[in-house]
Design a protein around this motif. Structure first.
Motif, PDB file in Angstrom:
ATOM      1  N   LEU A  25      -3.585  -5.898  -4.437  1.00 50.19           N
ATOM      2  CA  LEU A  25      -3.709  -4.821  -3.462  1.00 50.19           C
ATOM      3  C   LEU A  25      -4.720  -3.772  -3.931  1.00 50.19           C
ATOM      4  N   ASN A  42      -3.980  -2.592   2.898  1.00 48.63           N
ATOM      5  CA  ASN A  42      -2.886  -3.157   2.098  1.00 48.63           C
ATOM      6  C   ASN A  42      -1.741  -3.619   2.984  1.00 48.63           C
ATOM      7  N   TYR A  71       9.100  -9.326   0.143  1.00 45.35           N
ATOM      8  CA  TYR A  71       8.136  -8.214   0.084  1.00 45.35           C
ATOM      9  C   TYR A  71       7.729  -7.926  -1.358  1.00 45.35           C
ATOM     10  N   GLN A  72       8.694  -7.872  -2.255  1.00 42.14           N
ATOM     11  CA  GLN A  72       8.398  -7.625  -3.672  1.00 42.14           C
ATOM     12  C   GLN A  72       7.558  -8.751  -4.269  1.00 42.14           C
ATOM     13  N   GLN A 131       4.026  -8.222  -3.099  1.00 43.83           N
ATOM     14  CA  GLN A 131       3.412  -7.133  -3.852  1.00 43.83           C
ATOM     15  C   GLN A 131       2.942  -7.604  -5.229  1.00 43.83           C
ATOM     16  N   SER A 132       3.744  -8.464  -5.845  1.00 44.80           N
ATOM     17  CA  SER A 132       3.383  -8.978  -7.173  1.00 44.80           C
ATOM     18  C   SER A 132       2.224  -9.958  -7.101  1.00 44.80           C
ATOM     19  N   LEU A 179      -0.158  -7.378   3.201  1.00 44.79           N
ATOM     20  CA  LEU A 179       1.277  -7.643   3.019  1.00 44.79           C
ATOM     21  C   LEU A 179       1.850  -8.354   4.243  1.00 44.79           C
TER      22      LEU A 179
END
Length: 224
Positions: free
Chosen positions: A94, A13, A85-86, A89-90, A17
């Protein structure tokens, strides 16, 4: 998943990212940490019960080497980095760690572990072990934690005094052989649960293996 398998998933993960953030000229600091040096978390199902764990960690969990520096580096990152980063993640699909009690979904592993632990807590065996351990730690100057019916005494913040308390705690458990009968009790309940739910457990492990195979593909192709 085992602790080492969870770590493989977390590493994969992190690489995903990092790849996502790189599109905006950023990087993900945790992707380049020394993943091999990250320690597995000790088993604390019956509190601290290992001498080595007590001496090294007390009641804290071991921190990976360089974790303080990594946290400081992340704390210094800009708001725009955190927004990116957010967004990553969305956007990313992952991998889920599928660890015991690791999500809101109640897996058959979660159910079996919960049922055996609840049976243990309600048992005469646990009541007897708890009473003996409480008497032992009390005689050595410790105070059992009144808010917890597990074998964990009240303890101070991290430091030498906490290590001393943990050492006494474990000394009592070892002298009384407190832990093995509790583990044996749960093992009997869990074996019976496995016999009743073998197909669901086999299906769950197949899901775990699928996630691991995909995570390991990421590690193999992205320099993990």
């Amino acid at each position: 998943m085992t602790s080492s398998e969870e770590q493989e998933v977390a590493h994969a993960n992190a690489l995903l990212l990092d790849e996502c953030l790189a599109k905006g000229g950023r990087d993900f600091p945790r992707a380049s940490q020394d993943w091999e040096s990250i320690p597995n978390l000790p088993d604390r199902r019956y509190g601290v019960w290992s001498n080595a764990d007590a001496k090294s960690n007390g009641y804290e969990f071991p921190a990976p080497p360089g974790s303080a520096e990594l946290t400081a580096q992340e704390d210094a990152l800009s708001e725009s980095w955190w927004s990116a980063y957010q967004a990553c993640q969305s956007d990313l699909n992952l991998f889920q760690p599928l660890r015991p009690n690791g999500s809101s979904q109640n897996s058959p592993v979660d159910q079996g572990m919960r049922e055996s632990f609840e049976a243990l807590k309600a048992s005469v065996e646990f009541a007897s072990a708890l009473k003996e351990w409480t008497s032992c730690v009390t005689s050595k100057g410790l105070t059992p934690n009144p808010a917890d019916n597990a074998m964990v005494p009240a303890f101070p913040p991290a430091g030498e005094e906490q290590l001393r308390v943990a050492a006494i705690d474990v000394e009592c458990k070892e002298s009384l052989n407190s832990v093995q009968p509790l583990a044996d009790f749960e093992a009997r309940h869990q074996m019976a649960f496995i016999a009743r739910h073998e197909s669901e457990l086999t299906e769950h492990r197949a899901q775990v293996d699928k996630v691991l195979a995909e995570a390991r593909e990421v590690l193999a192709t992205r320099g993990g």
